[in-house]
Motif scaffolding. Structure first.
Motif, PDB file in Angstrom:
ATOM      1  N   MET A   1       0.659  -1.246   0.027  1.00 31.81           N
ATOM      2  CA  MET A   1      -0.237  -0.490  -0.004  1.00 31.81           C
ATOM      3  C   MET A   1       0.802   1.169   0.474  1.00 31.81           C
ATOM      4  N   ARG A   2       0.801   2.532  -0.861  1.00 28.00           N
ATOM      5  CA  ARG A   2       1.329   3.541  -0.365  1.00 28.00           C
ATOM      6  C   ARG A   2       1.228   3.984   0.888  1.00 28.00           C
ATOM      7  N   GLN A   3       2.272   4.507   0.891  1.00 27.55           N
ATOM      8  CA  GLN A   3       2.681   5.166   2.104  1.00 27.55           C
ATOM      9  C   GLN A   3       1.344   6.511   2.688  1.00 27.55           C
ATOM     10  N   ASP A   4       0.685   7.666   1.475  1.00 30.23           N
ATOM     11  CA  ASP A   4       0.062   7.953   1.642  1.00 30.23           C
ATOM     12  C   ASP A   4      -1.096   7.657   2.210  1.00 30.23           C
ATOM     13  N   GLU A   6      -2.187   4.839   2.815  1.00 27.09           N
ATOM     14  CA  GLU A   6      -1.970   4.507   4.174  1.00 27.09           C
ATOM     15  C   GLU A   6      -2.194   5.138   5.670  1.00 27.09           C
ATOM     16  N   ALA A   7      -1.609   6.348   5.372  1.00 27.89           N
ATOM     17  CA  ALA A   7      -1.675   7.490   6.138  1.00 27.89           C
ATOM     18  C   ALA A   7      -2.905   8.803   6.057  1.00 27.89           C
ATOM     19  N   HIS A   8      -3.759   8.502   5.465  1.00 22.89           N
ATOM     20  CA  HIS A   8      -5.029   8.869   5.330  1.00 22.89           C
ATOM     21  C   HIS A   8      -5.838   7.896   5.798  1.00 22.89           C
ATOM     22  N   ASP A  35       5.319  12.062   5.794  1.00 23.02           N
ATOM     23  CA  ASP A  35       4.869  11.509   7.723  1.00 23.02           C
ATOM     24  C   ASP A  35       3.544  12.286   6.947  1.00 23.02           C
ATOM     25  N   MET A  36       2.079  11.648   8.311  1.00 25.92           N
ATOM     26  CA  MET A  36       0.999  12.809   8.618  1.00 25.92           C
ATOM     27  C   MET A  36       0.958  13.013   9.426  1.00 25.92           C
ATOM     28  N   PRO A  62      -0.848   1.331  16.413  1.00 24.63           N
ATOM     29  CA  PRO A  62      -0.144   1.181  16.901  1.00 24.63           C
ATOM     30  C   PRO A  62       0.604   0.941  15.742  1.00 24.63           C
ATOM     31  N   ASP A  63       0.856   0.348  14.837  1.00 25.50           N
ATOM     32  CA  ASP A  63       1.768   0.040  13.479  1.00 25.50           C
ATOM     33  C   ASP A  63       2.037   1.850  12.940  1.00 25.50           C
ATOM     34  N   PHE A  64       1.180   2.338  13.207  1.00 24.80           N
ATOM     35  CA  PHE A  64       0.743   3.658  12.125  1.00 24.80           C
ATOM     36  C   PHE A  64       1.073   4.617  12.713  1.00 24.80           C
TER      37      PHE A  64
END
Length: 90
Positions: A1-4, A6-8, A35-36, A62-64
């Motif tokens: 999954m793309r970082q952005d 996953e962040a959203h 980083d979000m 807890p993982d993000f």
């Protein structure tokens, strides 16, 4: 999954967890590099309220981990941060 992406998704889960917090005024977010960052605007910036926000973050994802900033005024949030519509996450 793309970082952005996953962040959203992490942001959405975090906002959902915070929606029931009585002292929450509003929530803003902004991606900075990978980083979000979130700005949590609280009516009461006391330590127990801040700890409740951190607890919600850790319990929810807890993982993000998000980069959390606290303020008591939306005027101190960066102008290009997006306001999270809390009505959509309840």
């Amino acid at each position: 999954m793309r970082q952005d992406t996953e962040a959203h998704m992490a942001l959405y889960r975090f906002a959902h967890a915070l929606a029931s917090l009585d002292t929450l005024d509003s929530l803003y977010s902004m991606m900075i590099d990978t980083d979000m960052h979130v700005w949590v605007v609280l009516h009461d910036l006391s330590r127990p309220q801040e700890e409740a926000v951190f607890d919600a973050q850790i319990d929810t994802d807890p993982d993000f981990l998000l980069t959390i900033h606290f303020t008591d005024s939306p005027d101190t949030v960066p102008a290009n941060a997006e306001k999270v519509d809390l009505r959509l996450v309840v």
